[in-house]
Design a protein around this motif. Structure first.
Motif, mmCIF file in Angstrom:
data_model
loop_
_atom_site.group_PDB
_atom_site.id
_atom_site.type_symbol
_atom_site.label_atom_id
_atom_site.label_comp_id
_atom_site.label_asym_id
_atom_site.label_seq_id
_atom_site.Cartn_x
_atom_site.Cartn_y
_atom_site.Cartn_z
ATOM 1 N N ARG A 94 8.480 4.961 0.268
ATOM 2 C CA ARG A 94 9.423 4.020 -0.350
ATOM 3 C C ARG A 94 10.283 3.338 0.716
ATOM 4 N NH1 ARG A 94 11.366 1.771 -5.479
ATOM 5 N NH2 ARG A 94 13.523 1.189 -5.102
ATOM 6 N N VAL A 95 10.987 4.115 1.511
ATOM 7 C CA VAL A 95 11.870 3.536 2.525
ATOM 8 C C VAL A 95 11.054 2.786 3.566
ATOM 9 C CG1 VAL A 95 13.578 4.054 4.306
ATOM 10 C CG2 VAL A 95 13.647 5.269 2.124
ATOM 11 N N GLY A 96 9.940 3.394 4.000
ATOM 12 C CA GLY A 96 9.096 2.719 4.980
ATOM 13 C C GLY A 96 8.556 1.410 4.451
ATOM 14 N N GLY A 97 8.085 1.404 3.209
ATOM 15 C CA GLY A 97 7.579 0.173 2.618
ATOM 16 C C GLY A 97 8.640 -0.904 2.528
ATOM 17 N N LEU A 98 9.859 -0.508 2.138
ATOM 18 C CA LEU A 98 10.943 -1.487 2.019
ATOM 19 C C LEU A 98 11.386 -2.011 3.384
ATOM 20 C CD1 LEU A 98 13.017 0.230 -0.800
ATOM 21 C CD2 LEU A 98 11.748 -1.915 -0.979
ATOM 22 N N ILE B 9 0.834 -1.205 0.000
ATOM 23 C CA ILE B 9 0.000 0.000 0.000
ATOM 24 C C ILE B 9 0.867 1.252 0.000
ATOM 25 C CG2 ILE B 9 -1.666 1.342 1.354
ATOM 26 C CD1 ILE B 9 -2.802 -1.353 2.342
ATOM 27 N N LEU B 10 1.956 1.223 0.754
ATOM 28 C CA LEU B 10 2.814 2.404 0.889
ATOM 29 C C LEU B 10 3.631 2.687 -0.366
ATOM 30 C CD1 LEU B 10 4.282 2.029 4.507
ATOM 31 C CD2 LEU B 10 2.409 3.489 3.758
ATOM 32 N N LEU B 11 4.182 1.655 -0.976
ATOM 33 C CA LEU B 11 5.170 1.857 -2.037
ATOM 34 C C LEU B 11 4.683 2.700 -3.213
ATOM 35 C CD1 LEU B 11 6.890 -1.656 -1.991
ATOM 36 C CD2 LEU B 11 7.995 0.550 -1.553
ATOM 37 N N PRO B 12 3.458 2.527 -3.712
ATOM 38 C CA PRO B 12 3.041 3.339 -4.867
ATOM 39 C C PRO B 12 2.761 4.806 -4.546
ATOM 40 C CG PRO B 12 1.736 1.316 -4.664
ATOM 41 C CD PRO B 12 2.460 1.502 -3.387
ATOM 42 N N VAL B 13 2.680 5.155 -3.261
ATOM 43 C CA VAL B 13 2.288 6.521 -2.906
ATOM 44 C C VAL B 13 3.271 7.546 -3.457
ATOM 45 C CG1 VAL B 13 1.855 8.124 -0.999
ATOM 46 C CG2 VAL B 13 0.997 5.770 -0.886
ATOM 47 N N THR B 14 4.565 7.243 -3.403
ATOM 48 C CA THR B 14 5.566 8.170 -3.944
ATOM 49 C C THR B 14 5.285 8.484 -5.410
ATOM 50 O OG1 THR B 14 7.352 7.598 -2.415
ATOM 51 C CG2 THR B 14 8.007 8.388 -4.585
ATOM 52 N N LEU B 15 4.925 7.471 -6.181
ATOM 53 C CA LEU B 15 4.636 7.687 -7.602
ATOM 54 C C LEU B 15 3.411 8.574 -7.780
ATOM 55 C CD1 LEU B 15 5.237 4.079 -8.959
ATOM 56 C CD2 LEU B 15 6.775 6.039 -9.113
ATOM 57 N N ASN C 143 11.247 17.652 2.547
ATOM 58 C CA ASN C 143 10.578 17.236 1.312
ATOM 59 C C ASN C 143 10.818 15.771 0.967
ATOM 60 O OD1 ASN C 143 9.380 19.822 -0.189
ATOM 61 N ND2 ASN C 143 11.219 20.425 0.906
ATOM 62 N N LEU C 144 12.062 15.332 1.088
ATOM 63 C CA LEU C 144 12.346 13.938 0.756
ATOM 64 C C LEU C 144 11.616 12.996 1.703
ATOM 65 C CD1 LEU C 144 14.058 12.216 -1.206
ATOM 66 C CD2 LEU C 144 15.793 12.095 0.575
ATOM 67 N N THR C 145 11.517 13.388 2.972
ATOM 68 C CA THR C 145 10.803 12.559 3.944
ATOM 69 C C THR C 145 9.345 12.402 3.555
ATOM 70 O OG1 THR C 145 12.283 13.233 5.739
ATOM 71 C CG2 THR C 145 10.136 12.328 6.369
ATOM 72 N N LEU C 146 8.695 13.518 3.198
ATOM 73 C CA LEU C 146 7.266 13.497 2.895
ATOM 74 C C LEU C 146 6.958 12.827 1.561
ATOM 75 C CD1 LEU C 146 6.289 17.092 4.089
ATOM 76 C CD2 LEU C 146 5.949 14.927 5.305
ATOM 77 N N VAL C 147 7.842 13.005 0.589
ATOM 78 C CA VAL C 147 7.572 12.508 -0.758
ATOM 79 C C VAL C 147 8.085 11.086 -0.967
ATOM 80 C CG1 VAL C 147 8.066 12.881 -3.212
ATOM 81 C CG2 VAL C 147 7.537 14.820 -1.737
#
Length: 436
Positions: A257-261, A159-165, A248-252
């Motif tokens: 991405r990092v949390g999902g991984l 669920i988390l990983l696609p959010v960045t995209l 910005n990098l944290t929010l985006v």
């Protein structure tokens, strides 16, 4: 048997030699070296050249070939592995604490708080590309899910990983609109009109975004001049960018991405994948499927990005998708291949060296920054923006070779790497024994 987390941590202490897992340490050593292959671009050239090989080197065959090779096998791949290993480390700490009957939460959050401090010092005073701050911050969040079942962890990760995209896709339209507004404001300025407060705010916002993602020649020249200058020049260039990225990098990127991984790593650790407990056949399949499905996506990514001249808006909307997911699949392929070699007992002497590098991953990672900034920045040898992309990899090979020699030598004499010793001493609030 499990223990309540309210127990005191009187039995707490750093991981012992008997508690170490060879596969985890080896993967960590391979990952930290693989990260350097990509980080060298940000050490040696303006940041925009990290994403766009046309900015330095252009269409030269060696430049493009080097970019393509590193994009194919390294870009986001080893960072993905490192993120998964960080999550795996949380499960390893939890299991070890349960065996010892100690409270894990106070130790973990103290450990993370000190890693944030180390990351802040590293980012602001040594090199802007710090990842320690983000790992520690995200680790504090995913730690709350450490007792979840593997299926739950994988589901949340997916669920988390696609959010960045999705964020990148939506942001690209805002940036496009901002770019059009700025063009109109600049046209009005050319006609002698003075921007009002709202227009000036738009100009300032675009300048900040442009300097990071789509720099013009003046932006690149300013960045080169700063990093070829004095330490103060480099610091003044670096500090606002680090602050920008920490927000910005944290929010985006980091949360999703990092949390999902990290969550995937926690699941893979619970399933015995990263600890090397499964059969060799499992890791063979992991490598074949990871490479077989991932590499075509990454090749497609490279071809399409080159065809669109690495346009940042195209990358945000479409071009970045293929490597975003392909890199995770290739990372699985790398994990399968490395663990397979570890289990086969082939190249044992070399594997032992990578294992030693992994046991000193923090020290080796920080050493990368100290050595590379000393080579490329103006207060060192001043090679910034002078070394072609292919030759930069020569520095990478030399430093990897050096650390493969030094790390085993060091660990024969000392229990920890120097940075690990400091981190553990601060975490456990007492000076740890260093010499063997």
């Amino acid at each position: 048997m499990s223990y309540p987390e309210t127990l005191p941590d009187s039995n707490a202490g750093p991981v012992t030699a008997a508690e170490r897992l060879v596969s985890l340490d080896t993967l960590r050593g391979v990952a930290v070296m693989g990260i350097l292959v990509m980080n060298i671009y940000a050490f040696a050239m303006p940041l925009a050249a990290y994403y766009n090989p046309l900015i330095m080197g252009g269409t030269d065959a060696l430049n493009m070939g080097t970019w393509f090779f590193t994009h194919l096998f390294f870009d986001q791949k080893f960072m993905s592995i490192f993120s998964m290993l960080y999550g795996a480390g949380i499960i390893l700490m939890m299991n070890r604490a349960d065996r010892r009957g100690t409270a894990i939460a106070p130790i973990f959050y103290r450990r993370s708080a000190w890693l944030i401090v180390i990351g802040l010092v590293h980012g602001y005073f040594i090199w802007f590309g710090d990842i320690l701050f983000h790992y520690a911050l995200m680790g504090m969040i995913v730690f709350l899910l450490r007792k979840a079942a593997p299926r739950t962890l994988v589901t949340i990760a997916c669920i988390l990983l696609p959010v960045t995209l999705l964020i990148n896709f939506g942001s690209s339209f805002y940036v496009e609109e901002l770019q059009a507004d700025v063009a109109e404001i600049e046209r009005q300025q050319a006609d002698g009109l003075v921007p009002d407060d709202e227009q000036q705010q738009r100009l300032d916002e675009w300048q900040e975004i442009r300097a990071v993602f789509a720099p013009n020649e003046e932006d690149i020249a300013a960045e080169v001049a700063a990093y070829r200058g004095t330490y103060i020049d480099a610091f003044m260039q670096r500090a606002p960018f680090v602050a920008f990225m920490q927000i910005n990098l944290t929010l985006v990127f980091v949360v999703w991405r990092v949390g999902g991984l990290m969550l995937l790593g926690m699941a893979l650790m619970k399933l015995g994948v990263l600890s090397g407990e499964l059969s060799a056949r499992v890791y063979q399949k992991m490598a074949l499927i990871g490479y077989g499905a991932g590499l075509p996506l990454v090749v497609l990514s490279a071809v399409l990005l080159e065809a669109h001249e690495f346009d940042p808006l195209y990358a945000a909307r479409h071009g970045g998708i293929y490597n975003y997911f392909g890199s995770i699949l290739v990372a699985f392929g790398h994990i399968g291949a490395v663990v397979l070699v570890v289990k086969s007992d082939a190249w044992r002497a070399l594997i032992n060296r990578f294992t030693a590098v992994g046991r000193m991953a923090l020290s080796n990672y920080l050493t990368h920054s100290l050595i590379m900034t000393s080579l490329f920045y103006g207060y060192g040898l001043g090679l910034y923006a002078e070394v072609p992309r292919l030759l930069q990899q020569g520095f990478v090979i030399a430093l990897i070779g050096l650390q493969l020699l030094i790390s085993p030598w060091w660990l024969k004499r000392f229990r920890f790497g120097p940075a690990e010793w400091l981190w553990r001493s601060m975490t456990y609030r007492q000076r740890q024994p260093m010499r063997r």
